[in-house]
Design a protein around this motif. Structure first.
Motif, PDB file in Angstrom:
ATOM      1  N   CYS A 164       0.812  -1.220   0.000  1.00  0.00           N
ATOM      2  CA  CYS A 164       0.000   0.000   0.000  1.00  0.00           C
ATOM      3  C   CYS A 164       0.842   1.264   0.000  1.00  0.00           C
ATOM      4  N   ALA A 181      -2.723   3.182  -4.094  1.00  0.00           N
ATOM      5  CA  ALA A 181      -4.099   2.685  -4.153  1.00  0.00           C
ATOM      6  C   ALA A 181      -4.095   1.250  -4.674  1.00  0.00           C
ATOM      7  N   GLY A 182      -5.266   0.600  -4.568  1.00  0.00           N
ATOM      8  CA  GLY A 182      -5.406  -0.739  -5.118  1.00  0.00           C
ATOM      9  C   GLY A 182      -5.798  -1.760  -4.078  1.00  0.00           C
ATOM     10  N   GLY A 183      -5.926  -2.992  -4.524  1.00  0.00           N
ATOM     11  CA  GLY A 183      -6.299  -4.072  -3.634  1.00  0.00           C
ATOM     12  C   GLY A 183      -5.121  -4.574  -2.825  1.00  0.00           C
ATOM     13  N   CYS A 184      -5.416  -5.264  -1.731  1.00  0.00           N
ATOM     14  CA  CYS A 184      -4.364  -5.780  -0.853  1.00  0.00           C
ATOM     15  C   CYS A 184      -4.935  -6.927  -0.040  1.00  0.00           C
ATOM     16  N   GLY A 193     -12.399  -8.143  -0.051  1.00  0.00           N
ATOM     17  CA  GLY A 193     -12.410  -6.825  -0.677  1.00  0.00           C
ATOM     18  C   GLY A 193     -11.512  -5.833   0.028  1.00  0.00           C
ATOM     19  N   ASP A 194     -10.392  -6.305   0.611  1.00  0.00           N
ATOM     20  CA  ASP A 194      -9.463  -5.403   1.286  1.00  0.00           C
ATOM     21  C   ASP A 194      -8.869  -4.414   0.291  1.00  0.00           C
ATOM     22  N   THR A 195      -8.713  -3.162   0.696  1.00  0.00           N
ATOM     23  CA  THR A 195      -8.159  -2.124  -0.173  1.00  0.00           C
ATOM     24  C   THR A 195      -7.169  -1.270   0.604  1.00  0.00           C
ATOM     25  N   CYS A 196      -6.281  -0.644  -0.173  1.00  0.00           N
ATOM     26  CA  CYS A 196      -5.286   0.250   0.434  1.00  0.00           C
ATOM     27  C   CYS A 196      -5.917   1.605   0.745  1.00  0.00           C
ATOM     28  N   CYS A 201      -3.346  -1.438   4.735  1.00  0.00           N
ATOM     29  CA  CYS A 201      -4.321  -2.329   4.118  1.00  0.00           C
ATOM     30  C   CYS A 201      -5.554  -2.360   5.012  1.00  0.00           C
ATOM     31  N   GLY A 204     -11.792  -5.297   4.131  1.00  0.00           N
ATOM     32  CA  GLY A 204     -12.972  -5.107   3.308  1.00  0.00           C
ATOM     33  C   GLY A 204     -14.250  -5.276   4.104  1.00  0.00           C
TER      34      GLY A 204
END
Length: 598
Positions: A164, A181-184, A193-196, A201, A204
């Protein structure tokens, strides 16, 4: 002789000629393999403290030269260099560099990649024998080290192992880790659905569906493993009914069969509850809530069971030497008369006299959190930080009178410490006292005086009425009391009128003051709960002039509207006492045996 000179060379001429050699300037060119030595030719007399050596009169002669004796600095002497000058002679194990001495192994103060290695070069810096730490001055390198006399580093990728962040290096600031940004993956198998976000992190909002469609299993999610299904029919089919037996068949699901036997209908005022079908029926029995105490009203609360509410009524303490017996904080006690035996109380030098006593406030520094709930405080209109002090409003009525009573000596409270220990509980007593008269009189507000317990502060067995047997010290703080400690306490109002308060769930908390390992003071609070009904009844019995310039009826009406019970003393879930915090300060004192009439 000239032939021999030719063989050994010019350097040996001084010694040879001294043996009786011939005159200078002789032509020796006929000597095979020799040189022709002439007057004035350069030569070497073998003495480094001469220079400009020449052949003179058949001898090699130089101009004498001397170097200073002694050492300057401490590791360097001087020796002739054979050219008319001096060169340093450095002590073994030292280097002489740039006019200063360094012990072998010392680092170059201006370059971490240089060191004094005396066996290699005593007059200059050498590469160190051990690899020292250094800095190449580049924030984008790491693992800097000396290599060939220079400090070099390995380029730093600045990888922080965080998906992240975007890693880079600034030539001035060094490593940068900017938010990406982005998924993690937050390493929690129970989030989807975890996101930065903000360089971290974030879990979700979704969760995996762990239902295995088997009614006989308990399905859950383990953050490390993910979905877990445990075969546990009794748990999966638990209908929380004591009157059913819960079973499960994978094909048909849960079954609840009625059973007989005892149960609990969640009513603490019934005894003998039993299952009837699938229903828990109340028993016909009831608990015996009679505590054999005429100073309490006994009842039963379905939520908590027996409740013993304190009464404020006349009573009989069973002793003929007391009068005006009355119930206060659940205890029947009367005022001692001359018929009571006088108490010979033992002396104790471990005591502290109260010099300041005031009703506190509902804010930090004004009292204690008496209900141990930081989310509540009192009085509601003016409180914070969990401080409970509903009766702080009495300060306007009583604080001036308390100041006057302490200054005039009408009120002389003394804390007595018995068997003090920092490792185990000890006893803390609070005594109403008199001061021993001396000439000149002892200043009881400032000096260490001798005090004797008032007979009314001791019970019929000559023990202190107000006593805490659970005092402890943690760090520099003394704590004593709690729910099991209830006592009567009198406060003097303006004009000397006494206001007697029954304090339930009494507790003391104070900061200790020390001097030479001795306690010389306490600064803290005496707190607890006073039933509003008891307080109003007590205040109503005060004479009218105490309330001036207000009229008594108006003062009582104001108190009634301002004060609410905020503490639950009897544990039935309903507040039945108003919180009170009295702030006190003390000075050293001595408890002595009361003077008894002869």
């Amino acid at each position: 002789m000239l032939r021999r000179l030719a063989r050994v060379g010019v350097a040996g001429c001084v010694a040879l000629l001294a043996c009786g050699g011939g005159g200078g300037g002789a032509d020796v060119s006929d000597v095979p393999g020799g040189d022709t030595v002439k007057e004035g030719d350069p030569c070497d007399d073998g003495d480094p403290c001469t220079f400009g050596d020449k052949v003179q009169g058949g001898a090699c002669v130089g101009t004498e030269h001397a170097c200073p004796t002694g050492k300057s600095p401490y590791c360097v002497a001087a020796e002739c260099d054979g050219a008319g000058g001096c060169r340093p002679l450095v002590d073994k194990g030292f280097c002489f560099i740039d006019g200063a001495c360094f012990a072998s192994g010392a680092k170059n103060p201006d370059d971490a990649c240089g060191a004094c290695v005396a066996d290699t070069d005593a007059l200059g810096w050498s590469p160190p024998t051990a690899a020292p730490g250094c800095s190449d001055g580049d924030p984008c390198t790491k693992d800097d080290r000396c290599d060939g006399g220079k400090c070099v580093g390995t380029p730093d990728a600045c990888d922080d192992d965080n998906v992240c962040t975007k890693d880079s290096c600034d030539s001035k600031l060094g490593c940068r880790h900017d938010d990406a940004a982005g998924g993690c993956d937050d390493s929690d198998a129970c989030t989807l659905g975890d996101t930065c976000g903000g360089g971290k992190c974030l879990p979700g909002a979704d969760a995996p569906d762990c239902d295995d469609k088997n009614p006989c299993t308990v399905d859950s999610c383990n953050p490390a493993k993910g979905c877990v299904s445990e075969l546990a029919p009794a748990v999966a089919c638990d209908d929380h009914n004591e009157c059913t037996a819960d079973t499960c068949e994978p094909g048909t699901g849960c079954a609840h069969e009625a059973v007989a036997g005892p149960c609990d209908d969640d009513d603490a005022c019934t005894i003998g509850d039993a299952c009837d079908g699938e229903v828990c029926e109340p028993g016909i029995g009831a608990p015996d809530c009679d505590d054999d105490n005429g100073c309490t009203s006994d009842s039963c609360s379905p939520a908590v069971g027996c409740v013993h509410a304190n009464l404020q009524i006349a009573c009989d303490d069973g002793d003929e030497c007391t009068e005006n017996d009355a119930c206060l904080v659940g205890k029947c006690a009367g005022k001692k008369t001359v018929l009571c035996d006088l108490c010979e109380y033992p002396a104790n030098p471990d005591a502290l006299k109260v010099t300041s006593l005031q009703f506190g406030t509902g804010h930090a520094g004004g009292g204690l959190d008496l209900d141990d709930n930081p989310s509540t405080c009192a009085p509601e209109a003016s409180c914070s930080n969990g401080i409970d002090n509903e009766l702080g409003v009495l300060g306007a009525l009583a604080n001036d009178g308390l100041v006057t009573s302490l200054k005039q000596g009408t009120l002389k409270y003394v804390f007595e410490i018995k068997d003090f220990s920092t490792a185990m509980p000890f006893r803390l007593n609070l005594l109403d006292t008199g001061v021993i008269m001396t000439t000149p009189p002892c200043n009881f507000q400032f000096d260490e005086c001798d005090y004797y317990p008032a007979q009314d502060s001791l019970d019929l067995d000559c023990n202190p009425i107000i006593t805490f047997d659970n005092a402890t010290v943690t760090g520099n703080v003394l704590r004593a009391g709690g729910k099991a400690y209830s006592y009567p306490l009198q406060a003097s109002l303006i004009g000397g009128q006494l206001l007697v308060l029954g304090i339930a769930s009494a507790r003391v908390e104070a900061t200790l003051l020390w001097e030479d390992d001795q306690i010389v003071g306490m600064d803290g609070f005496l707190g607890g709960g006073v039933a509003k009904e008891q307080l109003m009844d007590t205040v109503n019995k005060l004479p009218d002039w105490v309330f001036a310039p207000m009229d008594k009826a108006g003062a009582l009406a104001a108190l009634d509207s301002l004060i609410e019970n905020d503490l639950d003393i009897d544990g039935d879930g309903v507040p039945d006492a108003a919180s009170i915090n009295l702030k006190f300060q003390t000075i050293p004192a001595n408890v002595v045996t009361p003077p008894l009439p002869e």
